[in-house]
Design a protein around this motif. Structure first.
Motif, PDB file in Angstrom:
ATOM      1  N   TYR A  80       9.193  65.265  66.418  1.00 36.24           N
ATOM      2  CA  TYR A  80      10.544  64.758  66.654  1.00 36.24           C
ATOM      3  C   TYR A  80      10.420  63.445  67.416  1.00 36.24           C
ATOM      4  CZ  TYR A  80      12.429  69.339  65.426  1.00 36.24           C
ATOM      5  OH  TYR A  80      12.765  70.486  64.767  1.00 36.24           O
ATOM      6  N   THR A  81      11.158  62.435  66.996  1.00 37.51           N
ATOM      7  CA  THR A  81      11.205  61.177  67.733  1.00 37.51           C
ATOM      8  C   THR A  81      12.325  61.307  68.754  1.00 37.51           C
ATOM      9  OG1 THR A  81      10.433  59.986  65.785  1.00 37.51           O
ATOM     10  CG2 THR A  81      11.399  58.669  67.549  1.00 37.51           C
ATOM     11  N   VAL A  82      11.943  61.271  70.024  1.00 41.11           N
ATOM     12  CA  VAL A  82      12.894  61.570  71.096  1.00 41.11           C
ATOM     13  C   VAL A  82      13.339  60.316  71.839  1.00 41.11           C
ATOM     14  CG1 VAL A  82      12.027  63.919  71.413  1.00 41.11           C
ATOM     15  CG2 VAL A  82      11.015  62.055  72.729  1.00 41.11           C
ATOM     16  N   ASP A  83      14.454  60.442  72.513  1.00 38.83           N
ATOM     17  CA  ASP A  83      15.021  59.370  73.329  1.00 38.83           C
ATOM     18  C   ASP A  83      14.703  59.680  74.792  1.00 38.83           C
ATOM     19  OD1 ASP A  83      16.636  57.668  74.817  1.00 38.83           O
ATOM     20  OD2 ASP A  83      18.379  57.909  73.519  1.00 38.83           O
ATOM     21  N   LYS A 108       5.697  60.320  80.617  1.00 38.92           N
ATOM     22  CA  LYS A 108       5.425  59.413  79.491  1.00 38.92           C
ATOM     23  C   LYS A 108       6.513  59.500  78.436  1.00 38.92           C
ATOM     24  CE  LYS A 108       0.437  59.251  80.055  1.00 38.92           C
ATOM     25  NZ  LYS A 108      -0.869  59.587  79.474  1.00 38.92           N
ATOM     26  N   VAL A 109       7.012  60.697  78.183  1.00 38.02           N
ATOM     27  CA  VAL A 109       8.111  60.867  77.225  1.00 38.02           C
ATOM     28  C   VAL A 109       9.355  60.133  77.735  1.00 38.02           C
ATOM     29  CG1 VAL A 109       9.723  62.556  76.236  1.00 38.02           C
ATOM     30  CG2 VAL A 109       7.261  63.025  76.224  1.00 38.02           C
ATOM     31  N   GLU A 110       9.689  60.337  78.991  1.00 42.59           N
ATOM     32  CA  GLU A 110      10.880  59.702  79.557  1.00 42.59           C
ATOM     33  C   GLU A 110      10.766  58.179  79.580  1.00 42.59           C
ATOM     34  OE1 GLU A 110      12.671  63.199  82.437  1.00 42.59           O
ATOM     35  OE2 GLU A 110      11.786  61.441  83.377  1.00 42.59           O
ATOM     36  N   ARG A 111       9.576  57.642  79.807  1.00 44.70           N
ATOM     37  CA  ARG A 111       9.371  56.184  79.812  1.00 44.70           C
ATOM     38  C   ARG A 111       9.330  55.599  78.410  1.00 44.70           C
ATOM     39  NH1 ARG A 111       4.972  56.993  83.678  1.00 44.70           N
ATOM     40  NH2 ARG A 111       3.622  56.731  81.875  1.00 44.70           N
ATOM     41  N   GLY A 112       9.152  56.439  77.405  1.00 44.43           N
ATOM     42  CA  GLY A 112       9.043  55.945  76.041  1.00 44.43           C
ATOM     43  C   GLY A 112       7.623  55.674  75.606  1.00 44.43           C
ATOM     44  N   ARG A 160       7.166  60.744  70.532  1.00 42.94           N
ATOM     45  CA  ARG A 160       7.210  61.887  69.615  1.00 42.94           C
ATOM     46  C   ARG A 160       6.779  63.166  70.328  1.00 42.94           C
ATOM     47  NH1 ARG A 160       7.991  59.274  64.957  1.00 42.94           N
ATOM     48  NH2 ARG A 160       6.772  57.459  64.434  1.00 42.94           N
ATOM     49  N   MET A 161       7.440  64.263  69.940  1.00 45.31           N
ATOM     50  CA  MET A 161       7.090  65.580  70.479  1.00 45.31           C
ATOM     51  C   MET A 161       6.939  66.554  69.320  1.00 45.31           C
ATOM     52  SD  MET A 161       9.568  66.040  73.793  1.00 45.31           S
ATOM     53  CE  MET A 161       8.608  67.373  74.495  1.00 45.31           C
ATOM     54  N   ARG A 162       6.034  67.496  69.480  1.00 44.24           N
ATOM     55  CA  ARG A 162       5.877  68.559  68.486  1.00 44.24           C
ATOM     56  C   ARG A 162       7.062  69.524  68.609  1.00 44.24           C
ATOM     57  NH1 ARG A 162       1.279  68.427  65.746  1.00 44.24           N
ATOM     58  NH2 ARG A 162      -0.466  67.273  66.609  1.00 44.24           N
ATOM     59  N   PRO A 163       7.320  70.293  67.537  1.00 49.50           N
ATOM     60  CA  PRO A 163       8.497  71.179  67.534  1.00 49.50           C
ATOM     61  C   PRO A 163       8.563  72.174  68.693  1.00 49.50           C
ATOM     62  CG  PRO A 163       7.648  70.949  65.317  1.00 49.50           C
ATOM     63  CD  PRO A 163       6.658  70.277  66.230  1.00 49.50           C
ATOM     64  N   GLY A 164       7.455  72.815  69.042  1.00 44.03           N
ATOM     65  CA  GLY A 164       7.496  73.812  70.120  1.00 44.03           C
ATOM     66  C   GLY A 164       7.961  73.238  71.445  1.00 44.03           C
ATOM     67  N   LEU A 175      17.164  72.125  78.913  1.00 44.68           N
ATOM     68  CA  LEU A 175      18.225  71.180  79.277  1.00 44.68           C
ATOM     69  C   LEU A 175      19.574  71.553  78.675  1.00 44.68           C
ATOM     70  CD1 LEU A 175      16.285  67.803  78.971  1.00 44.68           C
ATOM     71  CD2 LEU A 175      16.976  68.991  81.067  1.00 44.68           C
ATOM     72  N   ASN A 176      19.617  72.676  77.955  1.00 48.19           N
ATOM     73  CA  ASN A 176      20.846  73.116  77.301  1.00 48.19           C
ATOM     74  C   ASN A 176      21.438  71.995  76.443  1.00 48.19           C
ATOM     75  OD1 ASN A 176      22.757  75.074  76.676  1.00 48.19           O
ATOM     76  ND2 ASN A 176      24.137  74.411  78.302  1.00 48.19           N
ATOM     77  N   ALA A 177      20.571  71.370  75.649  1.00 46.48           N
ATOM     78  CA  ALA A 177      20.971  70.228  74.816  1.00 46.48           C
ATOM     79  C   ALA A 177      21.208  70.677  73.378  1.00 46.48           C
ATOM     80  CB  ALA A 177      19.877  69.161  74.848  1.00 46.48           C
ATOM     81  N   ASN A 178      22.103  69.975  72.697  1.00 47.91           N
ATOM     82  CA  ASN A 178      22.351  70.288  71.295  1.00 47.91           C
ATOM     83  C   ASN A 178      21.238  69.727  70.420  1.00 47.91           C
ATOM     84  OD1 ASN A 178      22.915  67.583  70.487  1.00 47.91           O
ATOM     85  ND2 ASN A 178      25.055  67.802  71.089  1.00 47.91           N
ATOM     86  N   LYS A 179      21.349  69.898  69.109  1.00 51.89           N
ATOM     87  CA  LYS A 179      20.269  69.527  68.186  1.00 51.89           C
ATOM     88  C   LYS A 179      19.909  68.053  68.194  1.00 51.89           C
ATOM     89  CE  LYS A 179      20.733  73.113  64.712  1.00 51.89           C
ATOM     90  NZ  LYS A 179      20.886  73.385  63.292  1.00 51.89           N
ATOM     91  N   THR A 180      20.847  67.183  68.516  1.00 52.21           N
ATOM     92  CA  THR A 180      20.597  65.754  68.354  1.00 52.21           C
ATOM     93  C   THR A 180      20.638  64.919  69.626  1.00 52.21           C
ATOM     94  OG1 THR A 180      22.929  65.346  67.870  1.00 52.21           O
ATOM     95  CG2 THR A 180      21.469  65.761  65.989  1.00 52.21           C
ATOM     96  N   GLU A 181      21.142  65.437  70.726  1.00 53.61           N
ATOM     97  CA  GLU A 181      21.363  64.554  71.877  1.00 53.61           C
ATOM     98  C   GLU A 181      20.096  64.051  72.551  1.00 53.61           C
ATOM     99  OE1 GLU A 181      23.409  66.257  75.420  1.00 53.61           O
ATOM    100  OE2 GLU A 181      23.228  68.139  74.321  1.00 53.61           O
ATOM    101  N   LEU A 182      18.946  64.658  72.284  1.00 50.28           N
ATOM    102  CA  LEU A 182      17.698  64.181  72.873  1.00 50.28           C
ATOM    103  C   LEU A 182      16.853  63.389  71.875  1.00 50.28           C
ATOM    104  CD1 LEU A 182      16.637  67.335  74.923  1.00 50.28           C
ATOM    105  CD2 LEU A 182      18.021  65.381  75.658  1.00 50.28           C
ATOM    106  N   LEU A 183      17.359  63.241  70.658  1.00 51.18           N
ATOM    107  CA  LEU A 183      16.629  62.504  69.632  1.00 51.18           C
ATOM    108  C   LEU A 183      16.946  61.020  69.695  1.00 51.18           C
ATOM    109  CD1 LEU A 183      17.086  64.851  66.555  1.00 51.18           C
ATOM    110  CD2 LEU A 183      15.080  64.632  68.032  1.00 51.18           C
TER     111      LEU A 183
END
Length: 81
Positions: free
Chosen positions: A8-11, A42-46, A50-54, A63-71
């Motif tokens: 997943y490409t994350v924000d 490192k994820v938060e800094r960009g 990318r993150m693996r599905p697990g 974080l109780n986030a929906n399917k797209t808000e962290l992408l």
């Protein structure tokens, strides 16, 4: 039937904002997700976009986030003239 993506490409900014809104430190969230605090930073800094599905699913749950808000937002294709 849709397949689960291999990554997943994350924000990172959205993840950081959501974590801070939840009142969590990096280490706390990393422990909940099952990743290292260094990786989460490192994820938060960009630096790791990318993150693996697990881990991604665990991050969403923590974080109780929906399917797209962290992408990361998908760029729109240029309009044809």
């Amino acid at each position: 039937m849709a397949q689960t993506p291999t990554t997943y490409t994350v924000d990172g900014t959205a993840i950081c904002s959501k974590r801070m809104s939840a009142g969590m430190e990096v280490q706390q969230l990393a422990d909940l997700v099952g990743i290292t605090a260094n990786y989460l930073r490192k994820v938060e800094r960009g630096d790791r976009p990318r993150m693996r599905p697990g881990p991604y699913q665990a991050l969403r749950a923590a974080l109780n986030a929906n399917k797209t808000e962290l992408l990361a937002p998908h760029p729109h294709p240029p309009e044809r003239k």
